[in-house]
Enzyme design. Sequence first.
Site, PDB file in Angstrom:
ATOM      1  N   ASP A   1       0.681  -1.310   0.079  1.00 59.81           N
ATOM      2  CA  ASP A   1      -0.117   0.028   0.305  1.00 59.81           C
ATOM      3  C   ASP A   1       1.007   1.137   0.018  1.00 59.81           C
ATOM      4  OD1 ASP A   1      -2.494  -1.469  -0.001  1.00 59.81           O
ATOM      5  OD2 ASP A   1      -2.281  -1.748   2.293  1.00 59.81           O
TER       6      ASP A   1
ATOM      7  N   ARG B   1      -0.118   0.716  16.409  1.00 62.29           N
ATOM      8  CA  ARG B   1      -0.324   1.846  15.789  1.00 62.29           C
ATOM      9  C   ARG B   1      -0.758   3.185  16.218  1.00 62.29           C
ATOM     10  NH1 ARG B   1       0.956  -1.082  12.243  1.00 62.29           N
ATOM     11  NH2 ARG B   1      -0.295  -2.232  10.600  1.00 62.29           N
TER      12      ARG B   1
ATOM     13  N   ASP C   1      -7.282  -0.087  11.295  1.00 62.31           N
ATOM     14  CA  ASP C   1      -6.081   0.583  11.396  1.00 62.31           C
ATOM     15  C   ASP C   1      -6.257   2.050  10.996  1.00 62.31           C
ATOM     16  OD1 ASP C   1      -4.220  -1.240  12.427  1.00 62.31           O
ATOM     17  OD2 ASP C   1      -3.407  -1.818  10.459  1.00 62.31           O
TER      18      ASP C   1
ATOM     19  N   SER D   1      -1.871 -10.509   3.119  1.00 55.33           N
ATOM     20  CA  SER D   1      -1.587  -8.940   3.801  1.00 55.33           C
ATOM     21  C   SER D   1      -1.265  -9.472   5.478  1.00 55.33           C
ATOM     22  CB  SER D   1      -3.125  -8.309   3.960  1.00 55.33           C
ATOM     23  OG  SER D   1      -3.067  -7.329   4.917  1.00 55.33           O
TER      24      SER D   1
END
Length: 416
Positions: free
Chosen positions: A17, A96, A125, A177
């Site tokens: 990404d 995160r 996320d 992923s």
Amino acid sequence: MEKKYNKVVLAYSGGLDTSVLIPWLKEHYGCEVIAVSGNVGQGTELDGLEEKALKTGASKLYIEDLNKEFVDDFIIPTMQAGATYEQYLLGTSFARPIIAKRIVEIALKEGADAICHGCTGKGNDQVRFELAIKAFAPHMDVIAPWRFWELNSREKEIEYAEKHNIPLKINKETNYSKDKNLWHLSHEGLDLEDPANEAPINKPGFLELGVSPEQAPDVPTYVTIHFEKGVPTAVNGEEMDSVTLIQTLNKLGGENGCGILDIVENRLVGMKSRGVYETPGGAVLYAAHQKLEEITLDKETQHYKQQLALKFADLVYNGQWYTPLRKAMSAFVTSTQETVTGDVKLKLYKGNIIPASVTSPYSLYSEDIATFGEDHSYNQADSAGFINLFGLPLKVRAMNDLALQEKTGAGFPSVE
């Protein structure tokens, strides 16, 4: 018309990404792109990252070492709380906020107009990143291309990357992923999207932090962990810093097939999602800490703490780390850890984490009181009075029930 930005700070991992986002941002906004990577234990994933970021159009790359802060201020407090979200040990969840906070600090220092992330509109996320941004830079614009861009599948992203000569470590056949840090590794996508498919944990190359239980050694491994006030400080008698300790337990747990979790979880955004998680050291550490609390916490504190753990896990999973409630709950948890000092010995065997022994100078367990043998500390005759008082409400109800039946032929509704 798209809003124009002069300088955008990108949360950059070097994965699929974020790799395509650097040229994409420059194409669509004509802006300078500053990439920021938070090192929370990705290991070799950070190799060559600066060269890749600059080659694909970033003006600079920050790689921030957050490992110690990650362990001391996020992992250990969450472990002390006993927080798990549907068995998941929150590996991505608490990584995160710490990364996002550092990104905000750099964005403010650099005078950026916006922060960009590569989180999908279906995932958790995006919430975790943006809540942290709101907490520390409430007026900062956020660009989240997955909500509106044309590259709306991983296949299209790969095609874009190939067209723009962006090097990738994956292809269309192997693009699970994944998210990796010091604490865990997650796997999602491809054949895992169908819960009818068995997770390929025995397939070479799928697991990265350890082996499957079937491939683990036929003899057990014993490990002893020492805690001081709920903080792990030593493994097998060797004192070590917190980061090294997690790495050591990852190795021991991974070698013995521990900490592999295959679940269909409830995402914050409303859907169910299937994932396979590797948390070998984390699973061992949680088991050891829980065992030590069994003998060092009183019943009421232990039981209330178990209730709090559910809410604590929700806050972490939902990206609400930087909230007054999480801070207050952590203060309570810290106060419960004053006596959580001692040693826990575990037996690791083919994915199993089996208690072997636990000792503490603050142990509330008394063999003299608990023994089935003769003792002089507990008067068993006292139990009769206790049961009479404890059972008094039940006795009163039964007596009233009998009286009503004699008067009316009907008593209280049955409790069976």
